[in-house]
Write an enzyme that holds these catalytic residues in place. Structure first.
Site, mmCIF file in Angstrom:
data_model
loop_
_atom_site.group_PDB
_atom_site.id
_atom_site.type_symbol
_atom_site.label_atom_id
_atom_site.label_comp_id
_atom_site.label_asym_id
_atom_site.label_seq_id
_atom_site.Cartn_x
_atom_site.Cartn_y
_atom_site.Cartn_z
ATOM 1 N N ARG A 27 -25.647 25.645 52.589
ATOM 2 C CA ARG A 27 -25.938 25.909 51.162
ATOM 3 C C ARG A 27 -24.792 25.446 50.264
ATOM 4 N NH1 ARG A 27 -30.038 26.873 53.613
ATOM 5 N NH2 ARG A 27 -31.552 28.515 53.153
ATOM 6 N N SER B 138 -33.631 33.398 48.328
ATOM 7 C CA SER B 138 -32.493 34.220 48.781
ATOM 8 C C SER B 138 -31.462 34.288 47.664
ATOM 9 C CB SER B 138 -31.833 33.602 50.011
ATOM 10 O OG SER B 138 -32.748 33.458 51.060
ATOM 11 N N GLU C 273 -25.953 32.942 46.424
ATOM 12 C CA GLU C 273 -26.436 31.572 46.653
ATOM 13 C C GLU C 273 -26.958 30.983 45.344
ATOM 14 O OE1 GLU C 273 -30.263 29.873 47.478
ATOM 15 O OE2 GLU C 273 -29.841 30.293 49.596
#
Ligand code: FAD
Ligand code: EPU
Length: 348
Positions: free
Chosen positions: A164, A238, A344
């Site tokens: 990520r 997420s 994130e």
């Protein structure tokens, strides 16, 4: 399109946050982009580049120019014995691109089916799901350098992809506008079915012969059963990353919490296969659930009832309320487990 002033962004972010852009414009080619950037420069305005708004949390109004990337087009640009090289405009929808590839039997992106957002934002956080990341099929990209005022080409190594992460989310944050991305797709598919419940889902579907289309459908089925649809409930997937911790810390936590969910963090490809994994990736959803947040709701800000890693807006939550909830979650996970979660989602 010329710019509009005081533009409502509620429909332009999947959290459905009510925020306003001082100026807003879309561009569908480099000339339009250059014109809009010159205008912003003349007015000393900051520039924020927007894809489909599926990985941002707007906590304030944007006092500058929001540019929505709508560069389209998908083109087969080259091939060798094993691969097709395919360039897609940054404004193409990611899932639309995946479907285009599936329709032509170009393999490699099937596990990344149904991830919301644009092609141009995909390298930003090296999107990943079900055992595959964009870096596995990435060839190169071209981006407008806001500092140098010209186009720059990035190879795989230049992008500094990680879990990520990429150079665009870290060192070069806000500096580049990705214009198009070229993917290296396989002529002969390599099937990735080991992750999560893909095999189970394929069995349930009664699949006899594996194909990229079947894997895509399995991923779509799993995702739709687990993740809230932003068209129904505002969210950005997420909210936190799954934390990666040293194995010793994991062993200690496992002693205290035998049910803790962790996966060996695979060594980098360059390392010898026999070398022991250096770290463990924890399921942040499990940590958050254990702290009692799953299904929690305060006003319109909440933690999803089926997936604790997903924060949601039930209607009129502000970005600040969602952010404050994330702060509370972060603190409680740290207190209970001594593990620090990292967001994130891009907080604006
Ligand atoms: P935006 O939200 O518009 O932008 C995200 C960031 O990228 C911003 O900082 C923006 O400035 C920047 N950006 C956007 N376009 C460009 C560009 N052309 N050039 C430079 N910078 C740019 N992600 C995963 O990795 N895996 C998943 O499985 C996953 N599942 C999700 C499920 C749901 C239901 C949702 C809502 C999100 C999910 N996400 C997932 C997150 C999201 O889909 C990805 O991060 C996606 O790549 C964001 O694309 P976007 O166009 O919406 O980007
Ligand atoms: N879990 C819980 N409680 C929860 C949620 C999860 O205990 O409420 C545990 C379960 O044990 C489950 C495990 O966590 O088996 C993993 O959950 P899941 O398979 O749903 O995946 P995830 O780790 O929560 C990650 C990505 C997703 C990606 C899926 C599939 C991150 C931060 N998230 O989620 O990406 O789609 O794996 O690969 O890495 C995103 O980035 O926005 C995103 C949705």
């Amino acid at each position: 399109m010329s710019r509009v002033e005081h533009f409502f962004l509620k429909k332009y972010n999947t959290f459905g946050i009510d925020s306003t852009a001082r100026y807003f414009a879309v561009f569908s080619d480099e000339d339009q982009l250059a014109g809009l950037l010159a205008e912003a420069k003349a007015g000393a305005e900051s520039v924020f580049i927007l894809g489909e708004g599926s990985n941002i949390l707007l906590t304030k109004d944007i006092d500058g120019l929001v540019l929505k990337n709508e560069i389209k087009g998908i083109e087969l640009v080259d091939e060798d014995e094993d691969h097709f090289y395919v360039t897609a405009g940054a404004g193409e929808s990611w899932h639309g691109f995946v479907q285009y590839c599936l329709g032509r039997n170009w393999a490699g992106v099937e596990n990344l089916s149904l991830i919301p957002g644009s092609v141009g934002a995909a390298p930003m956080q090296n999107i990943g799901a079900y055992g595959v990341e964009i870096k596995d099929v990435f060839h190169e990209l071209s981006a407008w350098d806001l500092e140098a005022g010209k186009i720059r080409l990035f190879t795989l190594n230049d992008c500094h992809f990680g879990y990520r992460e990429s150079i665009f989310k870290k060192e070069a944050k806000g500096r580049f506008i990705i214009l198009d991305v070229t993917f290296r797709l396989n002529k002969i598919p390599v099937f990735h079915t080991a992750y999560g419940s893909i095999r189970e889902e394929l069995e349930k579907m009664g699949i006899q012969e594996l194909s990229i289309q079947a894997i895509s459908q399995a991923v779509v089925n799993i995702r739709t059963s687990k993740l809230p649809d932003p068209a129904q409930i505002g969210n950005a997937g997420s909210f936190f990353k799954n934390p990666i911790i040293p194995n010793e810390q994991y062993a200690e936590l496992k002693g205290r919490y035998p049910d803790i969910v962790g996966y060996p963090e695979a060594p980098a490809p360059a390392e010898p296969a026999a070398s022991a994994p250096a770290a463990t990736k924890l399921a942040a959803g499990w940590l958050i659930e254990q702290c009692g947040w799953k299904g929690y709701r305060n006003g319109d800000a909440g933690c999803h009832a089926r997936q604790a890693l997903v924060l949601v807006n039930y209607g009129h939550a502000t970005g600040r309320e969602i952010y404050d909830l994330s702060e509370q979650i972060l603190r409680s996970v740290h207190e209970k487990f001594g593990v620090t979660l990292e967001r994130e989602v891009n907080v604006i």
